[in-house]
Scaffold this active site. Structure first.
Site, PDB file in Angstrom:
ATOM      1  CG  ASP A 104      -2.006  -1.027   1.128  1.00  0.00           C
ATOM      2  OD1 ASP A 104      -2.032  -1.725   0.106  1.00  0.00           O
ATOM      3  OD2 ASP A 104      -2.815  -1.117   2.063  1.00  0.00           O
TER       4      ASP A 104
ATOM      5  CE1 TYR B 171      -2.476   2.132  -6.854  1.00  0.00           C
ATOM      6  CE2 TYR B 171      -3.401   3.030  -4.830  1.00  0.00           C
ATOM      7  CZ  TYR B 171      -3.496   2.794  -6.192  1.00  0.00           C
ATOM      8  OH  TYR B 171      -4.584   3.234  -6.882  1.00  0.00           O
TER       9      TYR B 171
ATOM     10  CB  SER C 147     -10.580   6.232  -0.376  1.00  0.00           C
ATOM     11  OG  SER C 147     -10.182   7.380  -1.080  1.00  0.00           O
TER      12      SER C 147
ATOM     13  CD  GLU D 144     -14.667   4.589  13.933  1.00  0.00           C
ATOM     14  OE1 GLU D 144     -14.974   3.599  13.250  1.00  0.00           O
ATOM     15  OE2 GLU D 144     -15.042   5.742  13.679  1.00  0.00           O
TER      16      GLU D 144
ATOM     17  CE  LYS E   7      -7.307   3.083   6.246  1.00  0.00           C
ATOM     18  NZ  LYS E   7      -7.308   1.830   5.500  1.00  0.00           N
TER      19      LYS E   7
ATOM     20  CD  GLU F 111     -12.197  -2.693   5.873  1.00  0.00           C
ATOM     21  OE1 GLU F 111     -12.991  -1.754   5.625  1.00  0.00           O
ATOM     22  OE2 GLU F 111     -11.045  -2.764   5.405  1.00  0.00           O
TER      23      GLU F 111
ATOM     24  CE  LYS G 129      -2.753   3.717   4.707  1.00  0.00           C
ATOM     25  NZ  LYS G 129      -2.978   2.565   4.007  1.00  0.00           N
TER      26      LYS G 129
ATOM     27  CB  CYS H 140      32.300 -26.136   5.826  1.00  0.00           C
ATOM     28  SG  CYS H 140      32.415 -24.720   6.933  1.00  0.00           S
TER      29      CYS H 140
ATOM     30  CB  CYS I 267      30.698 -27.525   8.950  1.00  0.00           C
ATOM     31  SG  CYS I 267      32.479 -27.638   9.123  1.00  0.00           S
TER      32      CYS I 267
END
Length: 699
Positions: A43, A46, A92, A125, A127, A185, A330, A424, A442
């Site tokens: 996110d 993006y 959004s 609240e 998210k 959600e 966020k 090794c 080893c």
DNA sequence: TATCCTCGAGTTCA
DNA sequence: CTCGAGGATA
């Protein structure tokens, strides 16, 4: 990598092509995210793409004709589902990443409303990291459910939502509006996600990367029977269209009152919320939630703040695709994708070869990660990772980064598989892999310089001989310059030899000398642990010391004798015998005994139970697990208190655990305790409990 | 013999 | 902190 800021010159041609490239990129990711439920980038990455595109488009509108993907909230629906037009658009939220962003949000809002920022009150609240849906209730009955889609048109997923247990098909209670659209959600709880993946892999079906993808995939099944088998949850967080019966309007004036009403009518509303906070209160809510993030039963990617007053909300209004009166604060991303540049192989103290991923540095979970363990060859195969892949990296509450798996779509043609070396990497000795064991080793033992170095570090560590200042840098030099070949040589080093090393002045050389000298007086349990006998850790070393009472007795003990010691079985007993029967090791022990005085059997928790005075022992008969970090005392100290007050500590939570004490940033143990219904106590309560004893100076 | 509980070993970054 | 595996227990 995609999303990096290309330095765009003022050349209009270049700007235009950058805009077009960004648009194509953004559209690709929108499709991957919304239609295929399989995001390729995080996110945050993006968001960075979108921000760059927005910036360019607003600065050079003449170079950016036509519709921009930025104006799309989501993406057009898949064709398999019929369309639903949202009567009130599903928007959004703008994102904020820092305290400054939030302060700016509040002051800008206050300015817009012509009020002082001190008088504004907000709700806060969680998210949720899930799928946004809209549920339409008419006369209290669920009639339609839709995804967000592009914000104005979504997909009709009514049959799938009907099979989600959390979603009531009929609202209950008084004063329910004639028409009520509930926004919320759909998500999957962590435990349900783990169980689902286990089931999927047992059936040979696709496993999901994370709960969000699992929820999305489950919700958009064409056959609701499949959805019904998937453990989905739902939380409501707002409303869309609302129509009251004439004269039956309920007086709701704040956002929090709305949430209360939704809960009253039987809709699940998350308990973790706060009402009427000031800007300062919001930031407190943020940090408190961030601390608890790992122990929540579901994933969240931040918190959401909304202006409480509905009247002020409508005054504040909207900017293009997001409300002005709300913002998403966020958290730093817990997952990120990056390139796997190579896989190195490390040699551990016991000779175990461990593959370690070398990653292109990536910021995840608040730190920059460049390395991550891959455990062993099976693990790499199981995850299907190849060198050159772009991989998902996760760094959740549990600090240590983990490579989740590759992004198949981004595998380059020249990607190559990892091959465990057959000799090794440090000393070239052919490696061995025991049947049924996951690790290659080893077998060269102390002949291998990597294992020799690890032996020194183990001997010097705090829980063993506690030689401060003998760290990796120094050990590397001592071994490479052949100043020492075994731990017994440490006690024959001179201050001059030490001072000759790089990064070692006279002062630190003499400090190290006195640390080494101090370790000449030691306890048997520390020495035994420090020797590095396989399968003899701190605890077993202590058990052996207390049982046999002298090193001579342990060296002389046969297998039968060893088995008499607590928690010693055939494997551990054989390992101990093998160690002392080895003439090389035996000689080292002899030399050590000449340099060291063993003055005690054990020097840890000589903790006397506090019996008198306040006679009730708060932890009597309890098995207690400490997790997270306690702000006011070391974990060891807390453990001593528990022992002194009649309890016993353990490192893992099981059905036998009576109490979990959770400090800050407690992770999976806290979650496990909650799952098993075990009593949990926070640090403050713990301190309160031991306070009377502490005040008396017991301990 | 199967199951549960602990311990040991390996590991990251600032 | 997590995993794997050794030891104890039913």
């Amino acid at each position: 990598m995609a999303g990096q800021q290309a330095s765009v010159s003022e050349d209009p041609q270049k700007i235009r092509s950058r805009i077009l490239a960004l648009r194509a990129e953004v559209i690709k990711h929108q499709q991957a995210y919304h239609m295929l439920d399989a995001p390729i980038i995080t996110d945050a990455q993006y968001d960075a793409l979108v921000r760059e595109l927005e910036g360019l488009e607003s600065r050079y509108p003449e170079l950016a004709p036509g519709p921009s993907p930025v104006d799309q909230v989501g993406f057009a629906p898949k064709r398999e589902f019929s369309e639903v037009r949202h009567r009130v658009p599903m928007l959004s939220l703008n994102n904020a990443f820092s305290e400054e962003d939030i302060q700016q949000f509040v002051s800008r809002l206050a300015q817009n409303l012509g009020l002082s920022s001190e008088v504004l009150r907000f709700s806060a609240e969680l998210k949720f990291d899930g799928i946004a849906v809209s549920l339409r209730y008419e006369q209290g009955r669920l009639v339609e459910a839709a995804t967000r889609g592009d914000g104005s048109v979504g997909e009709d997923i009514t049959p799938n939502v009907r099979v989600i247990q959390d979603v009531p098909s009929q609202l209950v209670g008084l004063g329910i509006p004639q028409v009520l659209e509930v926004r919320g959600e759909v998500l999957m709880r962590r435990r349900d996600f783990d169980a689902l993946n286990e089931r999927q892999s047992a059936r040979g079906e696709k496993v999901f990367v994370n709960p969000r993808n699992a929820a999305a995939g489950s919700l958009r099944q064409l056959d609701p029977k499949v959805t019904a088998e998937r453990p989905l949850s739902f939380f409501a967080y707002g409303t869309g269209e609302v129509q009251w019966a004439l004269g039956k309007e309920r007086n709701i004036s704040t956002h929090s009152e709305w949430l209360d009403a939704l809960a009253e009518w039987g809709l699940p509303v998350a308990d973790d919320r706060a009402a009427a906070l000031s800007c300062e209160g919001l930031l407190k809510f943020y940090s408190r939630t961030l601390e608890r993030r790992a122990s929540l039963p579901f994933e969240i990617d931040g918190v959401v703040y909304k202006l409480e007053s509905l009247q002020l909300q409508s005054q504040a209004g909207y900017v293009s695709r997001a409300p002005r009166f709300a913002v998403a604060h966020k958290f730093p991303a817990e997952e990120a994708s990056t390139r796997l540049l190579g896989i190195d192989v490390q040699v551990g103290r016991t000779g175990a070869l461990t593959p370690v991923a070398r990653l292109e540095p990536v910021f995840v979970g608040g730190v920059t990660v460049t390395n991550a363990t891959l455990h062993n060859a099976d693990e790499i195969i199981r995850k299907g990772i190849m060198i050159g892949d772009t991989v998902w990296v996760r760094r959740a509450g549990d600090v240590i980064p983990e490579v989740l798996g590759p992004i198949a779509a981004l595998r380059p043609a020249q990607a190559r598989p990892f091959v465990m070396p057959t000799s090794c990497p440090e000393c070239g000795t052919p490696t061995v892999r025991e049947a049924e064991e996951a690790v290659s080793r080893c077998p060269a033992g102390l002949t291998c310089s990597a294992q020799r170095k690890q032996a020194f570090l183990h001997f010097a560590q705090r829980r063993a001989m506690d030689i401060e200042g003998l760290g990796e840098k120094i050990v590397d030099q001592l071994v490479e310059k052949n100043l020492v070949s075994s731990i017994a040589d440490l006690y024959e080093l001179t201050a001059d030899q030490l001072a000759a090393l790089d990064r070692m002045a006279k002062k630190s050389a003499s400090n190290l000398m006195s640390q080494i000298d101090a370790s000449r007086s030691a306890s048997l349990s520390r020495l035994l642990f420090g020797l590095g006998i396989r399968h003899v850790g701190e605890r077993t070393a202590r058990d052996l010391a207390l049982h046999f009472k002298s090193l001579q007795a342990i060296r002389a003990a046969g297998l039968e004798d060893l088995l008499q010691a607590p928690d010693v079985g055939p494997v551990v007993a054989a390992s101990i015998r093998e160690f002392f029967d080895n003439p090389e090791q035996s000689a080292i022990v002899d030399r050590l005994l000449a340099s060291i005085r063993l003055e005690r059997l054990d020097d840890r928790p000589a903790v006397a139970p506090v019996s008198r005075a306040v006679d009730a022992q708060p932890f009597a008969g309890m098995t207690v697990v400490l997790t997270g970090s306690l702000g006011s005392m070391a974990r060891d100290e807390a453990a001593n208190w528990i022992i002194a007050l009649g309890g016993k500590t353990s490192s893992s939570v099981s059905a036998k655990t009576s109490l979990v004490i959770a400090g800050e940033a407690a992770g999976s143990k806290l979650a496990r305790a909650q799952a098993l219904g075990i009593r949990v106590m926070d640090e403050a309560a713990f301190l309160e409990l031991i306070r009377p004893f502490r005040d008396q100076g017991a301990l």
